[in-house]
Write an enzyme that holds these catalytic residues in place. Structure first.
Site, PDB file in Angstrom:
ATOM      1  N   ARG A 147       0.854  -1.183   0.000  1.00 21.12           N
ATOM      2  CA  ARG A 147       0.000   0.000   0.000  1.00 21.12           C
ATOM      3  C   ARG A 147       0.890   1.233   0.000  1.00 21.12           C
ATOM      4  O   ARG A 147       1.862   1.306   0.773  1.00 21.12           O
ATOM      5  CB  ARG A 147      -0.915   0.020   1.229  1.00 21.12           C
ATOM      6  CG  ARG A 147      -1.947   1.134   1.186  1.00 21.12           C
ATOM      7  CD  ARG A 147      -2.764   1.207   2.449  1.00 21.12           C
ATOM      8  NE  ARG A 147      -2.086   1.999   3.468  1.00 21.12           N
ATOM      9  CZ  ARG A 147      -2.733   2.476   4.545  1.00 21.12           C
ATOM     10  NH1 ARG A 147      -4.028   2.233   4.725  1.00 21.12           N
ATOM     11  NH2 ARG A 147      -2.072   3.198   5.452  1.00 21.12           N
ATOM     12  N   TYR A 159      -3.123  11.487   6.660  1.00 17.99           N
ATOM     13  CA  TYR A 159      -3.312  10.077   7.002  1.00 17.99           C
ATOM     14  C   TYR A 159      -2.256   9.182   6.364  1.00 17.99           C
ATOM     15  O   TYR A 159      -1.880   9.389   5.215  1.00 17.99           O
ATOM     16  CB  TYR A 159      -4.688   9.578   6.531  1.00 17.99           C
ATOM     17  CG  TYR A 159      -4.750   8.073   6.600  1.00 17.99           C
ATOM     18  CD1 TYR A 159      -4.559   7.296   5.483  1.00 17.99           C
ATOM     19  CD2 TYR A 159      -4.884   7.441   7.835  1.00 17.99           C
ATOM     20  CE1 TYR A 159      -4.521   5.920   5.566  1.00 17.99           C
ATOM     21  CE2 TYR A 159      -4.851   6.062   7.932  1.00 17.99           C
ATOM     22  CZ  TYR A 159      -4.672   5.312   6.802  1.00 17.99           C
ATOM     23  OH  TYR A 159      -4.608   3.957   6.891  1.00 17.99           O
ATOM     24  N   ASP A 223      -5.158   4.066  -0.160  1.00 19.70           N
ATOM     25  CA  ASP A 223      -6.326   4.351   0.686  1.00 19.70           C
ATOM     26  C   ASP A 223      -6.634   5.842   0.632  1.00 19.70           C
ATOM     27  O   ASP A 223      -5.860   6.649   1.144  1.00 19.70           O
ATOM     28  CB  ASP A 223      -6.013   3.911   2.134  1.00 19.70           C
ATOM     29  CG  ASP A 223      -7.255   3.863   3.022  1.00 19.70           C
ATOM     30  OD1 ASP A 223      -7.201   3.220   4.092  1.00 19.70           O
ATOM     31  OD2 ASP A 223      -8.263   4.493   2.653  1.00 19.70           O
ATOM     32  N   HIS A 225      -9.077   7.069   2.053  1.00 18.82           N
ATOM     33  CA  HIS A 225      -9.568   7.293   3.409  1.00 18.82           C
ATOM     34  C   HIS A 225     -10.774   8.216   3.493  1.00 18.82           C
ATOM     35  O   HIS A 225     -10.815   9.154   4.308  1.00 18.82           O
ATOM     36  CB  HIS A 225      -8.425   7.799   4.302  1.00 18.82           C
ATOM     37  CG  HIS A 225      -8.401   7.145   5.656  1.00 18.82           C
ATOM     38  ND1 HIS A 225      -8.858   7.785   6.766  1.00 18.82           N
ATOM     39  CD2 HIS A 225      -8.041   5.909   6.041  1.00 18.82           C
ATOM     40  CE1 HIS A 225      -8.760   6.965   7.807  1.00 18.82           C
ATOM     41  NE2 HIS A 225      -8.273   5.816   7.405  1.00 18.82           N
ATOM     42  N   GLU A 249      -9.021   2.383  -2.173  1.00 18.38           N
ATOM     43  CA  GLU A 249      -9.861   2.103  -1.009  1.00 18.38           C
ATOM     44  C   GLU A 249     -10.571   3.338  -0.477  1.00 18.38           C
ATOM     45  O   GLU A 249      -9.990   4.425  -0.463  1.00 18.38           O
ATOM     46  CB  GLU A 249      -8.954   1.530   0.092  1.00 18.38           C
ATOM     47  CG  GLU A 249      -9.614   1.218   1.405  1.00 18.38           C
ATOM     48  CD  GLU A 249      -8.586   0.761   2.436  1.00 18.38           C
ATOM     49  OE1 GLU A 249      -8.885   0.848   3.627  1.00 18.38           O
ATOM     50  OE2 GLU A 249      -7.475   0.333   2.022  1.00 18.38           O
ATOM     51  N   GLU A 275     -14.343  -0.987   5.751  1.00 18.57           N
ATOM     52  CA  GLU A 275     -13.698  -1.198   7.050  1.00 18.57           C
ATOM     53  C   GLU A 275     -14.476  -0.571   8.187  1.00 18.57           C
ATOM     54  O   GLU A 275     -14.315  -0.972   9.339  1.00 18.57           O
ATOM     55  CB  GLU A 275     -12.263  -0.668   7.041  1.00 18.57           C
ATOM     56  CG  GLU A 275     -12.150   0.833   6.987  1.00 18.57           C
ATOM     57  CD  GLU A 275     -10.701   1.308   6.979  1.00 18.57           C
ATOM     58  OE1 GLU A 275     -10.397   2.239   7.743  1.00 18.57           O
ATOM     59  OE2 GLU A 275      -9.899   0.742   6.207  1.00 18.57           O
ATOM     60  N   ARG A 296     -14.061  -4.872   2.649  1.00 19.22           N
ATOM     61  CA  ARG A 296     -12.999  -4.557   3.616  1.00 19.22           C
ATOM     62  C   ARG A 296     -13.387  -4.848   5.062  1.00 19.22           C
ATOM     63  O   ARG A 296     -12.624  -4.565   5.989  1.00 19.22           O
ATOM     64  CB  ARG A 296     -12.630  -3.065   3.521  1.00 19.22           C
ATOM     65  CG  ARG A 296     -11.822  -2.678   2.354  1.00 19.22           C
ATOM     66  CD  ARG A 296     -10.373  -3.039   2.544  1.00 19.22           C
ATOM     67  NE  ARG A 296      -9.685  -2.128   3.456  1.00 19.22           N
ATOM     68  CZ  ARG A 296      -8.689  -2.504   4.251  1.00 19.22           C
ATOM     69  NH1 ARG A 296      -8.324  -3.766   4.294  1.00 19.22           N
ATOM     70  NH2 ARG A 296      -8.095  -1.642   5.038  1.00 19.22           N
ATOM     71  N   GLU A 352      -4.857  -7.354   4.737  1.00 17.30           N
ATOM     72  CA  GLU A 352      -4.014  -6.255   5.218  1.00 17.30           C
ATOM     73  C   GLU A 352      -3.241  -6.763   6.436  1.00 17.30           C
ATOM     74  O   GLU A 352      -3.803  -7.461   7.277  1.00 17.30           O
ATOM     75  CB  GLU A 352      -4.871  -5.056   5.612  1.00 17.30           C
ATOM     76  CG  GLU A 352      -4.074  -3.879   6.182  1.00 17.30           C
ATOM     77  CD  GLU A 352      -4.960  -2.673   6.532  1.00 17.30           C
ATOM     78  OE1 GLU A 352      -4.410  -1.586   6.744  1.00 17.30           O
ATOM     79  OE2 GLU A 352      -6.211  -2.830   6.581  1.00 17.30           O
ATOM     80  N   TRP A 415     -11.849  12.461   7.906  1.00 16.74           N
ATOM     81  CA  TRP A 415     -10.437  12.125   8.147  1.00 16.74           C
ATOM     82  C   TRP A 415     -10.114  10.818   7.519  1.00 16.74           C
ATOM     83  O   TRP A 415     -10.920   9.891   7.562  1.00 16.74           O
ATOM     84  CB  TRP A 415     -10.135  12.106   9.638  1.00 16.74           C
ATOM     85  CG  TRP A 415      -8.729  11.702   9.921  1.00 16.74           C
ATOM     86  CD1 TRP A 415      -7.596  12.464   9.800  1.00 16.74           C
ATOM     87  CD2 TRP A 415      -8.285  10.361  10.240  1.00 16.74           C
ATOM     88  NE1 TRP A 415      -6.491  11.731  10.069  1.00 16.74           N
ATOM     89  CE2 TRP A 415      -6.878  10.426  10.354  1.00 16.74           C
ATOM     90  CE3 TRP A 415      -8.936   9.150  10.465  1.00 16.74           C
ATOM     91  CZ2 TRP A 415      -6.109   9.328  10.668  1.00 16.74           C
ATOM     92  CZ3 TRP A 415      -8.200   8.021  10.781  1.00 16.74           C
ATOM     93  CH2 TRP A 415      -6.779   8.128  10.866  1.00 16.74           C
TER      94      TRP A 415
END
Ligand code: CS2
Ligand code: MG
Length: 415
Positions: A147, A159, A223, A225, A249, A275, A296, A352, A415
């Site tokens: 990643r 992040y 990601d 995010h 992602e 996630e 995820r 992951e 975030w």
């Protein structure tokens, strides 16, 4: 085989973890991860004050019945706190059942569908030289997929950049870990800055540089995010197409599943989401409409092995694969559960794997292996993880929060 005791153990060796420890009247111990990053104590209370009283004396072999009882009898359903609490009970009961059967849990889940689990690690850098170092470091560790997270010129702290971390978890030879631990031990959350336009201009140039440096073959992931609007997400997916990502992602906040239709219209970059999801119902539309390619969801946040397996079975009908969440805020117990489920299901995609700190590996004695970039849960009966209660007691809970974002004009942003 009845549940005799139920303990909620909170420890903070390198970061906070919440573990449910069940013991049966014939002495079998089962562990379940209930760690919800930055909100750990909410799950501790849900378990201690509401769930534990319901478990004592229950038949430990009735996993599905216990799941349904905890989900339906609460009346108030779903949500991160409830589903992390139910997950911990579910996994602890699966651990006990596999120990009672004298076999590693994946055997109870139908046996191995592969020899090991392809994983990806977190490479990151404020700039290209730091990022390239981090990629090389993860290749040396054996990772076969990486990643990529990069700093963005003009933004102080964003992040995924390890060198932003306020506290080092444990020292490598070079002195700093390449993994990013997002939660910071502090009385208040840390404010980070964000600017989508600078990010959208910069990230494609990073992937071009990484491909030029490391070649076309290595699977690369990114990601976003949760930070982009649907059209920004569509643009990023399109701009990254030349660099052949394994997945992109959390491109856009997933509360609005229809947003992904717009992203799908514009790009073929594979999408991974979920996630922060907690039940199959969060995934229903985006699976049915083929709007994602990877689920995820984590065992710890999706109501345990029982519920995540049902979600992945549903995803399999649409040729959607697993991509289970595996940062350091999923404890070694949660990671072991993910490995057993990942080994057994057919539609496994990738796992992951952020590596836990040394103190954590003392508190949680683990039997998994990581060889040539592949994880395997090991052959010990149950999950293959034991909690060293005395060592856990040496590291009391420390208040920690995930950061949040503000835009240049002061607006709070994802975030
Ligand atoms: C991230 C996580 O690993 C990931 O994909 O999205 O690092 C996430 O930020 C943390 O788990 C939040 O607790
Ligand atoms: Mg993520």
């Amino acid at each position: 085989m009845f549940i005799d005791s139920a303990e909620v153990i909170v420890t903070s060796p390198d970061r906070n973890f919440v573990t449910l420890r069940l013991q049966t009247d014939d002495g079998l111990v089962g562990l379940g991860d209930a760690t919800l990053n930055g909100r750990e104590l909410a799950v501790v209370s849900y378990l201690r004050d509401h769930v534990v009283p319901l478990l004592i004396g229950r038949d430990a072999s009735r996993i599905e019945d216990t799941w349904q009882f905890l989900y339906r009898s609460a009346y108030w359903r779903r949500g991160p706190v409830t589903m992390a609490a139910i997950a911990a009970v579910d996994v602890a009961l699966w651990d006990i059942k596999a120990k009672a059967a004298g076999m590693p849990l994946y055997q109870l889940l139908g046996g191995a569908s592969r020899t090991g689990l392809l994983t990806y690690g977190h490479a990151s850098g404020q700039d290209l030289p730091e990022l390239f170092d981090s990629v090389r470091h993860h290749l040396e560790l054996g990772y076969k997929a990486i990643r990529i997270q990069s700093g963005v010129p003009g933004l102080k702290s964003i992040y995924g950049i390890a060198s932003n971390a306020t506290f080092e978890i444990d020292q490598t030879a070079e002195g700093v870990r390449y993994d990013h631990e997002p939660a910071r031990r502090a009385a208040l959350p840390f404010e980070e800055d964000w600017d989508t336009r600078s990010y959208l201009r910069h990230i494609p140039t990073v992937f071009e540089a990484v491909r030029n440096e490391f070649g076309p073959a290595i699977p690369l992931l990114h990601d976003a995010h949760h930070r982009l609007t649907p059209i920004q997400a569509a643009r990023l997916g399109k701009d990254l197409e030349p660099f052949d990502l394994f997945w992109l992602e959390d491109v856009t906040p997933a509360e609005n599943p229809e947003a992904l239709r717009l992203v799908r219209q514009h790009t073929t970059t594979p999408l991974a989401i979920g996630e922060i999801f907690n039940t199959v119902w969060d995934f229903q539309q985006i699976i049915r409409e083929q709007l994602i390619d990877y689920v995820r969801g984590a065992v710890t946040h999706m109501g345990g092995i029982s519920h995540l397996r049902k979600t992945l079975d549903y995803a399999a009908q649409y040729q959607i694969k697993s991509g289970m969440h595996g940062p350091t805020d999923i404890s070694p117990v949660g990671m072991a559960a993910a490995m057993h489920l990942g080994l057994a299901i057919h539609n496994f995609g990738i796992q992951e794997y952020m590596q836990h700190g040394e103190r954590t590996n003392v508190v949680f004695e683990q039997s998994f292996t990581f060889v040539d970039g592949m994880l395997h849960p090991g052959e010990r009966p149950g999950l293959g993880v034991e909690l060293n209660v005395d060592a856990a007691g040496e590291y009391p809970y420390v208040q920690a929060y995930l950061p949040y974002n503000r835009l240049a004009d002061g607006t709070v942003h994802d975030w």
